[in-house]
Design a protein around this motif. Structure first.
Motif, PDB file in Angstrom:
ATOM      1  N   LEU A  11      22.961  64.697 -18.370  1.00 39.45           N
ATOM      2  CA  LEU A  11      23.055  65.447 -19.621  1.00 39.45           C
ATOM      3  C   LEU A  11      22.541  64.619 -20.795  1.00 39.45           C
ATOM      4  O   LEU A  11      21.962  65.155 -21.737  1.00 39.45           O
ATOM      5  CB  LEU A  11      24.508  65.888 -19.865  1.00 39.45           C
ATOM      6  CG  LEU A  11      24.741  66.830 -21.043  1.00 39.45           C
ATOM      7  CD1 LEU A  11      23.905  68.098 -20.915  1.00 39.45           C
ATOM      8  CD2 LEU A  11      26.205  67.184 -21.155  1.00 39.45           C
ATOM      9  N   VAL A  58      22.119  73.052 -12.066  1.00 40.25           N
ATOM     10  CA  VAL A  58      23.037  71.963 -12.411  1.00 40.25           C
ATOM     11  C   VAL A  58      23.934  71.626 -11.230  1.00 40.25           C
ATOM     12  O   VAL A  58      24.268  72.482 -10.422  1.00 40.25           O
ATOM     13  CB  VAL A  58      23.922  72.311 -13.640  1.00 40.25           C
ATOM     14  CG1 VAL A  58      23.064  72.481 -14.889  1.00 40.25           C
ATOM     15  CG2 VAL A  58      24.768  73.538 -13.403  1.00 40.25           C
ATOM     16  N   VAL A  60      27.496  70.076 -11.168  1.00 40.93           N
ATOM     17  CA  VAL A  60      28.601  69.731 -12.058  1.00 40.93           C
ATOM     18  C   VAL A  60      29.693  69.034 -11.243  1.00 40.93           C
ATOM     19  O   VAL A  60      30.191  69.586 -10.264  1.00 40.93           O
ATOM     20  CB  VAL A  60      29.188  70.987 -12.750  1.00 40.93           C
ATOM     21  CG1 VAL A  60      30.333  70.613 -13.674  1.00 40.93           C
ATOM     22  CG2 VAL A  60      28.100  71.744 -13.506  1.00 40.93           C
ATOM     23  N   MET A  70      27.413  66.141 -15.383  1.00 38.56           N
ATOM     24  CA  MET A  70      26.496  66.938 -14.575  1.00 38.56           C
ATOM     25  C   MET A  70      25.099  66.364 -14.535  1.00 38.56           C
ATOM     26  O   MET A  70      24.704  65.563 -15.384  1.00 38.56           O
ATOM     27  CB  MET A  70      26.457  68.386 -15.063  1.00 38.56           C
ATOM     28  CG  MET A  70      25.842  68.638 -16.398  1.00 38.56           C
ATOM     29  SD  MET A  70      25.890  70.422 -16.734  1.00 38.56           S
ATOM     30  CE  MET A  70      25.417  70.445 -18.440  1.00 38.56           C
ATOM     31  N   ILE A  72      20.987  67.691 -14.050  1.00 34.28           N
ATOM     32  CA  ILE A  72      20.222  68.867 -14.458  1.00 34.28           C
ATOM     33  C   ILE A  72      18.798  68.811 -13.917  1.00 34.28           C
ATOM     34  O   ILE A  72      18.184  67.748 -13.900  1.00 34.28           O
ATOM     35  CB  ILE A  72      20.148  68.915 -16.005  1.00 34.28           C
ATOM     36  CG1 ILE A  72      21.545  68.923 -16.607  1.00 34.28           C
ATOM     37  CG2 ILE A  72      19.325  70.104 -16.484  1.00 34.28           C
ATOM     38  CD1 ILE A  72      21.589  68.471 -18.048  1.00 34.28           C
ATOM     39  N   ALA A 152      29.486  76.998 -13.648  1.00 32.76           N
ATOM     40  CA  ALA A 152      28.347  76.084 -13.474  1.00 32.76           C
ATOM     41  C   ALA A 152      27.042  76.804 -13.806  1.00 32.76           C
ATOM     42  O   ALA A 152      26.175  76.248 -14.478  1.00 32.76           O
ATOM     43  CB  ALA A 152      28.298  75.519 -12.060  1.00 32.76           C
ATOM     44  N   SER A 153      26.920  78.066 -13.363  1.00 28.59           N
ATOM     45  CA  SER A 153      25.689  78.807 -13.661  1.00 28.59           C
ATOM     46  C   SER A 153      25.766  79.530 -15.002  1.00 28.59           C
ATOM     47  O   SER A 153      24.845  79.456 -15.813  1.00 28.59           O
ATOM     48  CB  SER A 153      25.369  79.799 -12.548  1.00 28.59           C
ATOM     49  OG  SER A 153      26.457  80.673 -12.333  1.00 28.59           O
ATOM     50  N   SER A 155      27.769  79.090 -17.660  1.00 25.49           N
ATOM     51  CA  SER A 155      28.001  78.288 -18.867  1.00 25.49           C
ATOM     52  C   SER A 155      27.110  77.039 -18.899  1.00 25.49           C
ATOM     53  O   SER A 155      26.298  76.884 -19.786  1.00 25.49           O
ATOM     54  CB  SER A 155      29.460  77.856 -18.977  1.00 25.49           C
ATOM     55  OG  SER A 155      30.281  78.981 -19.188  1.00 25.49           O
ATOM     56  N   CYS A 156      27.250  76.169 -17.902  1.00 25.95           N
ATOM     57  CA  CYS A 156      26.533  74.891 -17.901  1.00 25.95           C
ATOM     58  C   CYS A 156      25.016  75.079 -17.817  1.00 25.95           C
ATOM     59  O   CYS A 156      24.288  74.626 -18.704  1.00 25.95           O
ATOM     60  CB  CYS A 156      27.019  73.999 -16.769  1.00 25.95           C
ATOM     61  SG  CYS A 156      28.780  73.604 -16.878  1.00 25.95           S
ATOM     62  N   ALA A 157      24.525  75.742 -16.767  1.00 27.49           N
ATOM     63  CA  ALA A 157      23.074  75.942 -16.617  1.00 27.49           C
ATOM     64  C   ALA A 157      22.542  76.822 -17.748  1.00 27.49           C
ATOM     65  O   ALA A 157      21.445  76.617 -18.244  1.00 27.49           O
ATOM     66  CB  ALA A 157      22.754  76.558 -15.263  1.00 27.49           C
ATOM     67  N   LYS A 159      23.370  76.844 -20.819  1.00 23.88           N
ATOM     68  CA  LYS A 159      23.147  76.056 -22.033  1.00 23.88           C
ATOM     69  C   LYS A 159      21.873  75.197 -21.920  1.00 23.88           C
ATOM     70  O   LYS A 159      21.303  74.814 -22.915  1.00 23.88           O
ATOM     71  CB  LYS A 159      24.337  75.108 -22.285  1.00 23.88           C
ATOM     72  CG  LYS A 159      25.680  75.814 -22.402  1.00 23.88           C
ATOM     73  CD  LYS A 159      25.972  76.199 -23.823  1.00 23.88           C
ATOM     74  CE  LYS A 159      27.347  76.745 -24.013  1.00 23.88           C
ATOM     75  NZ  LYS A 159      27.569  78.066 -23.461  1.00 23.88           N
ATOM     76  N   ILE A 160      21.456  74.913 -20.689  1.00 21.59           N
ATOM     77  CA  ILE A 160      20.319  74.029 -20.452  1.00 21.59           C
ATOM     78  C   ILE A 160      19.010  74.792 -20.466  1.00 21.59           C
ATOM     79  O   ILE A 160      17.986  74.298 -20.893  1.00 21.59           O
ATOM     80  CB  ILE A 160      20.476  73.295 -19.076  1.00 21.59           C
ATOM     81  CG1 ILE A 160      21.786  72.510 -19.034  1.00 21.59           C
ATOM     82  CG2 ILE A 160      19.281  72.415 -18.798  1.00 21.59           C
ATOM     83  CD1 ILE A 160      21.972  71.468 -20.096  1.00 21.59           C
TER      84      ILE A 160
END
Length: 162
Positions: A11, A58, A60, A70, A72, A152-153, A155-157, A159-160
């Protein structure tokens, strides 16, 4: 996919310069040495911008009661896809990452889930891909999570992906 391995980063932006499997094994060993109990969630999200579709995958790591971190990977394609094809491409990208790492997770007794950015509500277009995605992931022997439990998909991914 070996060339893609060079595109993984933390990250912070720090590039992973060793094979992903080696990095993951090293980080799990270090986390265990610090007494952390880990869980891994792998997910992919995508966004269409004009003629391009960008995917962000990602990995995580959750430390039980102590936050997480995480890895990426971004990828862009100009291939035209329906929403269902794009959802299933996200699933395939997550499986491509999860499958070669699952033996490492098993060796260290790290639970792993594959998260998909597919809505369980039938009123959403992405829902068309839900049954196939669930069958694919569970057929590979992985734990499957969809929205709203697929952080993980979704929220996290999410944002990326730019």
């Amino acid at each position: 996919m070996e060339t893609d391995q060079q595109q993984w980063r933390k990250l912070s932006g720090e590039k992973i310069r060793i094979p992903l499997k080696d990095e993951i094994e090293k980080v799990i060993a270090n986390e265990r040495a610090m007494g952390h109990e880990l869980k891994v969630c792998i997910g992919t999200d995508s966004q269409v911008k004009g003629k391009e579709t960008e995917f962000a995958t990602v990995i995580v790591f959750l430390r039980k009661g102590k936050g997480g971190f995480m890895y990426i990977h971004n990828e862009t394609t100009t291939q035209k896809m329906s929403i269902k094809e794009r959802m299933l491409a996200e699933v395939a990208k997550s499986i491509e990452v999860a499958y070669p790492l699952c033996n490492i997770f098993s060796r260290y007794s790290v639970d792993m889930e594959v998260h998909v950015d597919i809505n369980t509500n039938p009123n959403f277009k992405s829902n068309d891909a839900l049954k196939e995605a669930m069958g694919y992931i569970m057929g590979m022997g992985f734990v499957f999570k969809a929205k709203p439990d697929a952080f993980a998909s979704s929220s996290c991914a999410n944002k990326i992906v730019h």
